[in-house]
Design an enzyme around this catalytic site. Structure first.
Site, mmCIF file in Angstrom:
data_model
loop_
_atom_site.group_PDB
_atom_site.id
_atom_site.type_symbol
_atom_site.label_atom_id
_atom_site.label_comp_id
_atom_site.label_asym_id
_atom_site.label_seq_id
_atom_site.Cartn_x
_atom_site.Cartn_y
_atom_site.Cartn_z
ATOM 1 N N SER A 204 0.896 -1.712 0.035
ATOM 2 C CA SER A 204 0.409 0.114 -0.581
ATOM 3 C C SER A 204 0.667 0.993 -0.143
ATOM 4 C CB SER A 204 -0.647 -0.086 1.626
ATOM 5 O OG SER A 204 -1.980 0.702 0.917
ATOM 6 N N GLU A 330 -9.810 -4.249 -4.991
ATOM 7 C CA GLU A 330 -8.873 -3.715 -3.799
ATOM 8 C C GLU A 330 -9.864 -1.996 -2.997
ATOM 9 O OE1 GLU A 330 -5.695 -2.959 -3.507
ATOM 10 O OE2 GLU A 330 -4.561 -4.619 -4.446
#
Length: 536
Positions: A204, A330
């Site tokens: 991330s 996502e």
């Protein structure tokens, strides 16, 4: 410092293991813990001076000398988060610590490959603190060293303005990361690691950090890493120093520093509790509500000379073997599950990407039509939750990874791998999240070695994916190739390839190569074409 009667007992214990848990790093001596399974860990090592007082909003400085022997058996406190809570006792402004995990049989001449992991958190928090490297080391056959660490986030790491540029430093969170990498270069050999064989990983915001270090100083190679592995690389809106001035001005107003002759000094003189009380998210200029993450890396003309998309497009990046990849769903954990209209969907996207135009939103609405196939047991989900999740997931995460994998090959980096993680957890699927953002970290590290609560299936029905992912990752860490020591029976992971769009599909029932679907290729082509306009 160790009590005088305890130290002789610890010294005597050194003789029962192959590596000395007492390691001298010049400015301090740290005594680690040799675990029964054959891994020694050193927790809470300082890699920089406490960023307090005048060092608030300043670049990281060398760690200070410490007297005596430091017992390295507790993690350091993690860095303060945004929004702030002045009552939390697990965080601190004094947070620049790292942990080292190494095979107990290693020594200073072992030269083991090093996995340097950058945790995520949207540059607003340290969301993956204190991951335990034991599982990865065991999966490697005791052939790697693992390092993870904290870095400053929110205004402590990324406050930007003319005042900060002149009286402090910009992008301090990224500079913390580089400081930790420099520490690895200086000292990791004393723990059995090879400073010339470092794989920089992250997930991330940590994966975003991987891309920032690949493009740092316009692609200058400082020899800090030799390969990169990025999970769910995150491409947010970036601002210049001038465009970031509003963040500083608003913080100064909330902090009661507007009348101060030196507003930066006023902010530095606040207590942590005072600063955390006013450390909140506020909307980007032109947006209708605050973004998920307000602070982040700033284009400073130095460490970050331009937008990340543009730097990759111009070939201004370090060329190393690389893994990029994403999860199927996502966007689901980010988009409000009450999103019920196209207006709410567009408003969410505009809050995250304030430079997006109405024409671009209209095109995105065509590319991502409303879907009625909401996740099974999410009866209260808004009609546009999945539509907005699909768009946000590809804009911010999936399509940047697809783009980078292709750019690497075009630049001559043939060792470019990409993955699509699609291992479904029954509970998360039932709750509507699907294969959510960064869920694969549980498989890479092992569910018992992560912080937080992993999906229950990773200890039951999905337990088989753990050795598969650990096989690929530890093979890449050891050889810069995920196939050399991959788990028996798992598919050979082909590179992106000259023809492009080839990636590994990881599912609960096995692994195989797939071609990125044509419709996703088309959406990503459009999103990449507007990425610089979105300031990514």
């Amino acid at each position: 410092m160790l009590p005088p009667l305890v130290f002789p007992l610890l010294v005597a214990a050194v003789n029962v293991v192959a590596v000395d848990p007492l390691v001298d790093v010049d400015y301090a001596k740290y005594f680690g813990t040799a675990r029964p399974g054959g891994v020694t860990d050193w927790l809470g090592i300082r890699y920089a001076a406490p960023p307090l007082g005048e060092l608030r909003f300043a670049a990281p400085q060398d760690p200070l000398p410490e007297e005596g022997v430091q017992v390295a058996n507790q993690h350091g406190l993690i860095c303060l988060r945004t929004p702030g809570d002045p009552t939390v006792n697990t965080t601190s402004e004094d947070c620049l610590f790292l942990d080292v995990y190494a095979p107990s049989a290693a020594n200073a001449s072992s030269k083991l490959p090093v996995y340097f992991f950058i945790q995520g958190g949207g540059f607003a928090e340290n969301s993956n603190p204190n991951y335990n490297g034991t599982g990865l080391i065991e999966a490697s056959g005791m052939n790697i060293v693992v390092v993870n660490f904290n870095y400053r986030v929110g205004p402590f790491g990324f406050l930007a303005s003319q005042e900060v540029a002149e009286g402090g430093s910009l992008n301090n969170g990224l500079k913390d990361q580089r400081k930790a990498m420099e520490w690895v270069q200086n000292y990791i050999s004393r723990f059995g690691g090879d400073p010339d064989h470092v794989v920089m990983g992250g997930e991330s915001a940590g994966a975003a950090s991987v891309t920032y270090h690949l493009t740092a100083y316009g692609g200058r190679n400082d020899g800090l890493f030799q390969a990169a592995a990025a999970e769910s690389q995150s491409f947010a809106t970036m601002f210049t120093v001038e465009q970031s001035q509003w963040q500083f001005n608003n913080l100064v107003l909330r902090a009661g520093c507007a009348g101060a002759e030196d507003t930066l000094a006023c902010l530095r003189n606040l207590t942590v509790a005072e600063l955390q009380t006013v450390n909140i998210q506020t909307p980007f200029p032109g947006a209708q509500y605050a973004p998920l993450y307000m602070y982040g890396p700033t284009i400073d003309g130095d460490l970050i000379p331009d937008y990340t998309y543009r730097l990759f497009e111009q070939g201004k990046f370090v060329r190393v073997p690389s893994i990029f990849g994403d999860d199927t769903n996502e966007g689901t954990i980010f988009v409000y599950n009450t999103t019920n209209t196209i207006g709410e969907s567009d408003t969410f996207l505009q809050a995250q990407f304030p430079y997006i135009t109405r024409a671009q939103l209209a095109k995105i609405n065509i590319l991502y039509p409303v879907t009625n196939d909401t996740f099974p047991a999410a009866p209260n989900a808004g009609k546009y939750w999945r539509q907005c999740s699909n768009a946000y997931g590809e804009i911010r995460y999936i399509c940047p990874g697809v783009y980078i994998s292709g750019v690497l090959v075009q630049a001559g980096v043939t060792d470019s791998w990409n993955y699509h993680y699609n291992v479904e957890d029954p509970q998360q699927t039932a709750e509507g999240y699907g294969v959510r953002h960064t869920v694969e970290t549980n498989a890479i590290w092992g569910p018992q070695y992560v912080t937080g609560t992993p999906p229950a299936s990773y200890n039951t029905t999905n337990a088989g994916v753990v050795p598969v992912m650990q096989g690929y990752w530890t093979s890449f860490i050891r050889t810069f190739n995920p196939n050399t020591y991959r788990y028996n029976g798992s598919a050979e992971w082909g590179t992106w390839g000259e023809q492009g769009y080839q990636r590994l599909l990881i599912q609960g029932n096995g692994t195989l190569m797939e071609t990125v679907p044509a419709d996703q290729q088309g959406r990503c082509a459009y999103l990449s074409s507007i990425a610089v306009e979105l300031r990514q």
